[in-house]
Write an enzyme that holds these catalytic residues in place. Structure first.
Site, PDB file in Angstrom:
ATOM      1  N   SER A  71       1.033  -1.129  -0.001  1.00  0.00           N
ATOM      2  CA  SER A  71       0.068  -0.359   0.329  1.00  0.00           C
ATOM      3  C   SER A  71       0.521   0.908  -0.074  1.00  0.00           C
ATOM      4  CB  SER A  71      -0.956   0.043   1.155  1.00  0.00           C
ATOM      5  OG  SER A  71       0.078   0.414   2.317  1.00  0.00           O
ATOM      6  N   LYS A  72       0.797   2.047  -0.254  1.00  0.00           N
ATOM      7  CA  LYS A  72       1.104   3.394  -0.195  1.00  0.00           C
ATOM      8  C   LYS A  72       2.245   3.280   0.983  1.00  0.00           C
ATOM      9  CE  LYS A  72      -1.693   6.346  -2.706  1.00  0.00           C
ATOM     10  NZ  LYS A  72      -2.696   6.733  -3.548  1.00  0.00           N
ATOM     11  N   ARG A  73       1.747   3.167   2.056  1.00  0.00           N
ATOM     12  CA  ARG A  73       1.940   3.701   3.114  1.00  0.00           C
ATOM     13  C   ARG A  73       4.211   2.320   3.388  1.00  0.00           C
ATOM     14  NH1 ARG A  73      -1.333   0.501   6.729  1.00  0.00           N
ATOM     15  NH2 ARG A  73      -2.788   1.067   5.461  1.00  0.00           N
TER      16      ARG A  73
ATOM     17  N   GLY B 167       6.010   3.290   1.051  1.00  0.00           N
ATOM     18  CA  GLY B 167       6.717   4.489   0.363  1.00  0.00           C
ATOM     19  C   GLY B 167       6.204   4.148  -1.198  1.00  0.00           C
TER      20      GLY B 167
END
Ligand code: GLU
Length: 492
Positions: A253-255, A257
């Protein structure tokens, strides 16, 4: 399967830059189409007017082109097809497969609260499925707006043969009740058509034969198959590809990076290595093929039989290994073409003003690069005079280092008389490798030092570090511009 009938598509929403998961879906679609001589198409799903942006569409198309995933027809723009979507909703209303639901947001929230209190899964309870004409009139008289819902019978069984997952079976009762296919709108109007409806209408209009997409769409597939049936349209074959997982085994996911293709590109991964790596994210090449291949080679043997069901864990080591393989296999001219824009972005240009010097630097650094960004960091001391790091300073201060450097300096000045530092010299005035090696040997003798000490000190003086590429080649690159002499003088 008749090759001519194979038509697949990528249907990205331009609400963000090209995500690695979407790019991988594109790769599988492209490989499948190319394997069977079919067509690979693109549909830009831009119906979310607030979040869709033209620059995201540009980023997505640019990324696909960069990867080498060329498409065969002009991209279809979903928002331009709204009349066809509305017509399909009209058809479903007329055939009784869909109806208007006047339940207000407050009523629906109350319904969900009651379900939560009773520990039931949230679902629409189909309360407006069979309104009488009088009830509808009464809601309209109240000024209520309505969504359009598609009937999903709890007793329905939806079965399909998934190319990756085999036989898939869903029950209508697991789909959350009658599904909204058009947003709320006043009286007799039809609001904005929603995802599942528009995808079906567009896939049918584009004569898509195979829908290849991530497994997060499986429940949508069950709903979409019901829509194909109700609209009297032939359904495509489905293939649901495994998700990409992060190092902890959760959906990337976006988390995590770095997830957008442009991030990977900026970090210095090549299109070749990324396309190769994404193919391996969920697909196993046949025995004997190895893991390094180009898209065309993969397309020649691609099939969904070799796509795993399990999620594919993102493996940086493998991506790095592939990228290094690609970079190490490039002739210096091609590698330089990739490095030059990055060097230019730093404001760097060849001190000799010609491309030979840049080619020599590229040839020197090439074998140790993992990413193109390494080709910036490792080239930096050739374009900018580096400061000395701690190790290098200690080396220069160590016993015998300065006399050794003084001897090298003297030898260089003799080899290159009268050239002020910073001026570029014609290549004929530069040292040759043999000459340079002899010169270093002589300097060691003059200073009465071991050649190793001379070399180590010279590296420290030239590069500001004890690490770096071949020393003689480094000297040859820094000498013609007077930089080698200037860096030695600085240490003395
Ligand atoms: N726009 C959808 C998405 O990006 C398309 C899914 C599909 O392939 O149907 O997830």
């Amino acid at each position: 399967m008749n090759a001519l009938t194979v038509r697949v598509r990528l249907a990205p929403s331009p609400t963000g830059t090209l995500h690695i998961g979407t790019a991988r879906t594109a790769v599988f679609n492209w490989l499948f189409a190319r394997h069977l001589g079919g067509a690979f198409l693109i549909r830009i799903e831009d119906t979310d007017r607030e979040r869709s942006k033209p620059e995201y569409t540009a980023n997505i198309l640019d990324g696909l082109r960069w990867l080498g995933l060329e498409w065969d027809e002009p991209p279809v723009i979903q928002s331009e097809r709204i009349e066809a979507h509305r017509a399909a909703i009209q058809q479903l209303l007329a055939s009784g497969h869909a109806y208007r639901c006047y339940a207000s947001e407050a009523e629906l929230a109350e319904m969900r609260e009651a379900q939560a209190a009773a520990k039931e899964a949230p679902r629409y309870d189909n309360r407006h499925r069979n309104l009488s004409a009088e009830q509808e009139q009464a809601f309209l008289a109240e000024g209520r707006e309505a969504v359009v819902r598609f009937r999903i019978d709890d007793g329905a069984t939806i079965v399909w043969n998934d190319l990756v997952r085999g036989e898939m079976r869903w029950s209508g009762s697991d789909l959350g009740g009658d599904m909204v296919i058009a947003r709320r709108a006043a009286a007799a109007a039809i609001g904005d058509p929603l995802y599942n409806l528009v995808v079906v209408v567009d896939d049918a209009a584009m004569a898509i034969s195979h829908v290849i997409r991530g497994e997060d769409h499986i429940a949508n597939t069950a709903k979409q198959l019901l829509l194909y049936g109700a609209l009297g349209l032939p359904a495509p074959v489905f293939a649901h590809t495994p998700l990409i997982l992060n190092g902890e085994g959760r959906k990337l996911s976006k988390r995590d990076g770095v997830t957008s293709l442009s991030d990977f590109r900026d970090l210095g991964y090549t299109a070749d290595a990324l396309a190769n790596y994404m193919t391996l994210l969920g697909w196993s090449p046949p025995e004997g093929m190895g893991e390094r291949f180009c898209l065309a080679e993969a397309a020649a043997v691609f099939s969904f039989e070799r796509v795993n069901r399990a999620g594919a864990r993102f493996d940086w080591d493998k991506l790095n290994w592939l990228n290094a393989q690609v970079l190490h296999g490039l002739p210096a001219e091609q590698l330089l073409a990739l490095l030059a824009p990055r060097w230019q972005a730093q404001g760097w240009s060849s001190p000799s003003g010609d491309v030979t010097w840049e080619l020599e630097l590229t040839a020197l650094l090439g074998p140790s690069l993992v990413t193109l960004q390494d080709g910036v960091e490792q080239a930096r001391p050739f374009f900018e005079r580096p400061s000395l790091n701690d190790e290098a300073r200690l080396q220069i201060e160590s016993e015998g280092a300065k006399p050794a450097l003084a001897a090298v300096l003297q030898a260089l000045e003799q080899a290159d008389p009268g050239q002020p530092a910073g001026n570029s010299l014609p290549a004929s005035n530069s040292l040759a490798a043999d000459q340079a090696r002899a010169l270093l040997g002589e300097a060691a003798k003059t200073a009465g030092m071991k050649k190793g000490v001379v070399m180590k000190s010279l590296r420290a003086a030239l590069l500001g570090s004890l690490q770096g590429p071949d020393l003689v080649a480094t000297l040859l690159l820094l000498q013609p511009s007077g930089e080698a002499i200037a860096r030695l003088q600085r240490c003395l």
